[in-house]
Scaffold this motif. Structure first.
Motif, PDB file in Angstrom:
ATOM      1  N   ARG A  78      84.342  35.519  -2.050  1.00  0.00           N
ATOM      2  CA  ARG A  78      85.355  35.973  -1.956  1.00  0.00           C
ATOM      3  C   ARG A  78      85.364  37.767  -2.100  1.00  0.00           C
ATOM      4  O   ARG A  78      85.087  38.160  -2.930  1.00  0.00           O
ATOM      5  CB  ARG A  78      86.297  35.334  -3.207  1.00  0.00           C
ATOM      6  N   THR A  79      86.184  37.876  -1.020  1.00  0.00           N
ATOM      7  CA  THR A  79      86.233  39.516  -0.967  1.00  0.00           C
ATOM      8  C   THR A  79      87.956  39.999  -0.737  1.00  0.00           C
ATOM      9  O   THR A  79      88.105  40.827   0.249  1.00  0.00           O
ATOM     10  CB  THR A  79      85.465  40.361   0.148  1.00  0.00           C
ATOM     11  N   ASP A  80      88.829  39.203  -1.174  1.00  0.00           N
ATOM     12  CA  ASP A  80      90.229  39.443  -0.804  1.00  0.00           C
ATOM     13  C   ASP A  80      90.795  40.689  -1.664  1.00  0.00           C
ATOM     14  O   ASP A  80      92.029  41.162  -1.403  1.00  0.00           O
ATOM     15  CB  ASP A  80      91.163  38.312  -1.125  1.00  0.00           C
ATOM     16  N   THR A  81      89.983  41.277  -2.526  1.00  0.00           N
ATOM     17  CA  THR A  81      90.510  42.565  -3.012  1.00  0.00           C
ATOM     18  C   THR A  81      89.785  43.801  -2.511  1.00  0.00           C
ATOM     19  O   THR A  81      88.474  43.560  -2.383  1.00  0.00           O
ATOM     20  CB  THR A  81      90.613  42.447  -4.664  1.00  0.00           C
ATOM     21  N   PRO A  82      90.303  44.933  -2.606  1.00  0.00           N
ATOM     22  CA  PRO A  82      89.379  46.162  -1.845  1.00  0.00           C
ATOM     23  C   PRO A  82      88.285  46.476  -2.952  1.00  0.00           C
ATOM     24  O   PRO A  82      88.740  46.425  -4.157  1.00  0.00           O
ATOM     25  CB  PRO A  82      90.373  47.014  -1.645  1.00  0.00           C
ATOM     26  N   PRO A  83      87.320  46.767  -2.562  1.00  0.00           N
ATOM     27  CA  PRO A  83      85.906  47.205  -3.377  1.00  0.00           C
ATOM     28  C   PRO A  83      86.432  48.592  -3.976  1.00  0.00           C
ATOM     29  O   PRO A  83      86.998  49.583  -3.276  1.00  0.00           O
ATOM     30  CB  PRO A  83      84.955  47.423  -2.595  1.00  0.00           C
ATOM     31  N   ALA A  84      85.964  48.926  -5.372  1.00  0.00           N
ATOM     32  CA  ALA A  84      86.108  50.314  -5.855  1.00  0.00           C
ATOM     33  C   ALA A  84      85.242  51.139  -5.093  1.00  0.00           C
ATOM     34  O   ALA A  84      85.265  52.232  -5.328  1.00  0.00           O
ATOM     35  CB  ALA A  84      86.034  50.251  -7.438  1.00  0.00           C
ATOM     36  N   VAL A  85      83.910  50.585  -4.744  1.00  0.00           N
ATOM     37  CA  VAL A  85      82.789  51.561  -4.339  1.00  0.00           C
ATOM     38  C   VAL A  85      82.208  50.773  -3.134  1.00  0.00           C
ATOM     39  O   VAL A  85      82.151  49.343  -3.249  1.00  0.00           O
ATOM     40  CB  VAL A  85      81.799  51.845  -5.527  1.00  0.00           C
ATOM     41  N   ARG A  86      81.941  51.382  -2.163  1.00  0.00           N
ATOM     42  CA  ARG A  86      81.197  50.984  -0.904  1.00  0.00           C
ATOM     43  C   ARG A  86      79.946  51.711  -0.808  1.00  0.00           C
ATOM     44  O   ARG A  86      79.897  52.924  -0.666  1.00  0.00           O
ATOM     45  CB  ARG A  86      81.766  51.142   0.288  1.00  0.00           C
ATOM     46  N   ILE A  87      78.677  50.766  -0.742  1.00  0.00           N
ATOM     47  CA  ILE A  87      77.457  51.640  -0.512  1.00  0.00           C
ATOM     48  C   ILE A  87      76.714  51.051   0.503  1.00  0.00           C
ATOM     49  O   ILE A  87      76.366  49.606   0.583  1.00  0.00           O
ATOM     50  CB  ILE A  87      76.552  51.448  -2.058  1.00  0.00           C
ATOM     51  N   GLU A  88      76.321  51.630   1.527  1.00  0.00           N
ATOM     52  CA  GLU A  88      75.577  51.423   2.658  1.00  0.00           C
ATOM     53  C   GLU A  88      73.965  51.338   2.381  1.00  0.00           C
ATOM     54  O   GLU A  88      73.320  52.317   1.871  1.00  0.00           O
ATOM     55  CB  GLU A  88      75.801  51.947   3.959  1.00  0.00           C
ATOM     56  N   VAL A  89      73.416  50.104   2.241  1.00  0.00           N
ATOM     57  CA  VAL A  89      71.821  50.029   1.865  1.00  0.00           C
ATOM     58  C   VAL A  89      71.218  49.704   3.216  1.00  0.00           C
ATOM     59  O   VAL A  89      71.240  48.450   3.752  1.00  0.00           O
ATOM     60  CB  VAL A  89      71.800  49.077   0.576  1.00  0.00           C
ATOM     61  N   VAL A  90      70.182  50.653   3.453  1.00  0.00           N
ATOM     62  CA  VAL A  90      69.608  50.542   4.727  1.00  0.00           C
ATOM     63  C   VAL A  90      68.172  50.320   4.350  1.00  0.00           C
ATOM     64  O   VAL A  90      67.447  51.009   3.506  1.00  0.00           O
ATOM     65  CB  VAL A  90      69.850  51.682   5.561  1.00  0.00           C
ATOM     66  N   PRO A 122      84.664  45.685  -8.618  1.00  0.00           N
ATOM     67  CA  PRO A 122      83.878  45.117  -7.650  1.00  0.00           C
ATOM     68  C   PRO A 122      83.356  46.234  -6.562  1.00  0.00           C
ATOM     69  O   PRO A 122      83.975  47.368  -6.341  1.00  0.00           O
ATOM     70  CB  PRO A 122      85.092  44.441  -6.747  1.00  0.00           C
ATOM     71  N   VAL A 123      81.666  45.966  -6.488  1.00  0.00           N
ATOM     72  CA  VAL A 123      81.291  46.907  -5.613  1.00  0.00           C
ATOM     73  C   VAL A 123      80.768  46.139  -4.412  1.00  0.00           C
ATOM     74  O   VAL A 123      79.995  45.249  -4.444  1.00  0.00           O
ATOM     75  CB  VAL A 123      80.091  47.619  -6.445  1.00  0.00           C
ATOM     76  N   ASP A 124      80.831  46.650  -3.260  1.00  0.00           N
ATOM     77  CA  ASP A 124      80.236  46.199  -2.159  1.00  0.00           C
ATOM     78  C   ASP A 124      79.193  47.159  -1.604  1.00  0.00           C
ATOM     79  O   ASP A 124      79.052  48.349  -1.532  1.00  0.00           O
ATOM     80  CB  ASP A 124      81.400  46.233  -0.971  1.00  0.00           C
ATOM     81  N   LEU A 125      77.904  46.009  -1.344  1.00  0.00           N
ATOM     82  CA  LEU A 125      76.631  46.596  -0.717  1.00  0.00           C
ATOM     83  C   LEU A 125      76.530  46.106   0.577  1.00  0.00           C
ATOM     84  O   LEU A 125      76.799  44.944   0.862  1.00  0.00           O
ATOM     85  CB  LEU A 125      75.523  46.010  -1.684  1.00  0.00           C
ATOM     86  N   VAL A 126      76.624  47.107   1.394  1.00  0.00           N
ATOM     87  CA  VAL A 126      76.740  46.723   2.798  1.00  0.00           C
ATOM     88  C   VAL A 126      75.119  46.759   3.340  1.00  0.00           C
ATOM     89  O   VAL A 126      74.561  47.883   3.191  1.00  0.00           O
ATOM     90  CB  VAL A 126      77.394  47.931   3.829  1.00  0.00           C
ATOM     91  N   LEU A 127      74.667  45.541   3.699  1.00  0.00           N
ATOM     92  CA  LEU A 127      73.162  45.753   3.915  1.00  0.00           C
ATOM     93  C   LEU A 127      72.738  45.545   5.285  1.00  0.00           C
ATOM     94  O   LEU A 127      73.328  44.885   6.014  1.00  0.00           O
ATOM     95  CB  LEU A 127      72.719  44.506   3.179  1.00  0.00           C
ATOM     96  N   THR A 128      71.870  46.662   5.720  1.00  0.00           N
ATOM     97  CA  THR A 128      71.378  46.334   7.085  1.00  0.00           C
ATOM     98  C   THR A 128      70.065  47.029   7.204  1.00  0.00           C
ATOM     99  O   THR A 128      69.431  47.452   6.038  1.00  0.00           O
ATOM    100  CB  THR A 128      72.139  47.424   7.980  1.00  0.00           C
ATOM    101  N   SER A 129      69.356  46.872   8.398  1.00  0.00           N
ATOM    102  CA  SER A 129      67.857  47.568   8.659  1.00  0.00           C
ATOM    103  C   SER A 129      67.901  48.280  10.025  1.00  0.00           C
ATOM    104  O   SER A 129      68.540  47.728  10.868  1.00  0.00           O
ATOM    105  CB  SER A 129      66.937  46.289   8.422  1.00  0.00           C
ATOM    106  N   ASP A 130      66.997  49.181   9.983  1.00  0.00           N
ATOM    107  CA  ASP A 130      66.805  49.846  11.237  1.00  0.00           C
ATOM    108  C   ASP A 130      65.343  49.554  11.891  1.00  0.00           C
ATOM    109  O   ASP A 130      65.040  49.992  12.833  1.00  0.00           O
ATOM    110  CB  ASP A 130      66.923  51.383  11.162  1.00  0.00           C
ATOM    111  N   ASN A 131      64.720  48.590  11.203  1.00  0.00           N
ATOM    112  CA  ASN A 131      63.473  48.442  11.758  1.00  0.00           C
ATOM    113  C   ASN A 131      63.017  46.782  11.632  1.00  0.00           C
ATOM    114  O   ASN A 131      63.127  46.186  12.683  1.00  0.00           O
ATOM    115  CB  ASN A 131      62.256  49.146  10.680  1.00  0.00           C
ATOM    116  N   VAL A 132      62.493  46.275  10.572  1.00  0.00           N
ATOM    117  CA  VAL A 132      62.321  44.818  10.444  1.00  0.00           C
ATOM    118  C   VAL A 132      63.134  44.097   9.558  1.00  0.00           C
ATOM    119  O   VAL A 132      63.995  44.802   8.893  1.00  0.00           O
ATOM    120  CB  VAL A 132      60.747  44.590   9.924  1.00  0.00           C
TER     121      VAL A 132
END
Length: 300
Positions: A78-90, A122-132
């Motif tokens: 559930r993510t119905d409340t806005p996060p206090a922190v957003r971190i993009e993790v690559v 709440p902290v959102d970790l935005v997860l992605t990758s540029d390789n594998v």
């Protein structure tokens, strides 16, 4: 422990209890069928018992456990409340690029491998990758979540108490997969705000002649791959080193962050972590190696 970890532990124990009850009942029935008297075994052959125990009971129990697991995972997602922190993790080869974002998604600053979050929000970790494909996993924080090239996954966490959470890539991603770790430190909101303010500052100027020599060597050898904000170093292939001296470890958790470890990593990165994208600068003299290590240590 975080909200996700608590929910995962609760789900695990409920599933274990349900499986244990079914296991005991099946073994008990098997024992009666094999070793019970004829009077005891006779009811086991009745059609209503076969249908009830073999069809209705497992369908009912497994359906209940499935519905419960769906309810728990829905609460966790559930993510119905806005996060206090957003971190993009690559996920990189083999380290973690961390981009702290503001409420509008704009970059505040970039760091590597050393994650800081505030407790109680709440902290959102935005997860992605540029390789594998990589997989983000801090066992005491939440479950594993894959980082897939071209795709974004969102992991929301909320830690209840300050503490250090050790993390690891959980998807085989190459030769140094086992040496792709990270530290996630949960701190008070006030400590987090002070840390963010410090991380947004440019690098400090060298305070003495030795550090000035180290800076000159760094500018000659390292700026094609590394950024240090505040000086003319804007490389993006490797980690942002603006405040590398304040991090808890080097090389994605492989070495402690000390001057000696810095010198060893600079001179022998391919020996310590073969195949990574940083060459070993083993041609540096001992004096120059100490100077650049001291300069990098000063970047707090």
């Amino acid at each position: 422990m975080s909200f996700h970890a608590t929910q995962t532990a609760e789900l695990t124990w409920v599933m274990f209890a349900g499986a244990a009850v079914i296991f005991v009942l099946v073994l008990g029935t098997l024992g009666f069928a094999l070793y019970g008297s004829a009077q005891v075994r006779r009811p086991l052959s009745r059609r209503w018992l076969i249908i009830g125990a073999g069809v209705i009971f497992p369908v009912a129990v497994l359906s209940a456990l499935l519905a419960y697991s769906f309810a728990v995972t829905a609460r966790m997602a559930r993510t119905d409340t806005p996060p206090a922190v957003r971190i993009e993790v690559v996920g990189e080869m083999w380290w973690w690029r961390l981009r702290y974002l503001d409420q509008n998604g704009q970059l505040l600053f970039e760091t590597a491998n050393d994650i800081r979050i505030p407790v109680g929000v709440p902290v959102d970790l935005v997860l992605t990758s540029d390789n594998v494909i990589h997989s983000f996993w801090a066992p005491k924080l939440a479950g594993k979540l894959d980082m897939i090239p071209g795709h974004v996954n969102l992991l929301r966490v909320q830690v209840r108490q300050p503490g250090l959470y050790r993390g690891q890539c959980a998807e085989y991603c190459g030769a140094q997969h086992a040496k792709m770790m990270f530290d996630l430190r949960a701190v008070t909101v006030e400590e987090f705000q002070a840390w963010v303010a410090a991380q947004r500052l440019p690098a400090m100027e060298p305070a003495n002649a030795t550090l000035q020599v180290g800076k000159q060597i760094f500018m000659q050898a390292c700026t094609q791959c590394h950024t240090v904000r505040g000086v003319n170093a804007t490389g993006t292939l490797g980690p942002d080193l603006t405040h590398v001296g304040s991090r808890s470890s080097l090389a994605a958790g492989v070495l402690p962050n000390t001057i000696g470890a810095l010198a060893g990593w600079i001179a022998g990165s391919q020996h310590i972590k073969p195949g990574n994208q940083m060459p070993s600068f083993d041609q540096l003299t001992g004096e120059n190696l100490r100077a650049i290590a001291q300069y990098m240590d000063s970047l707090k």
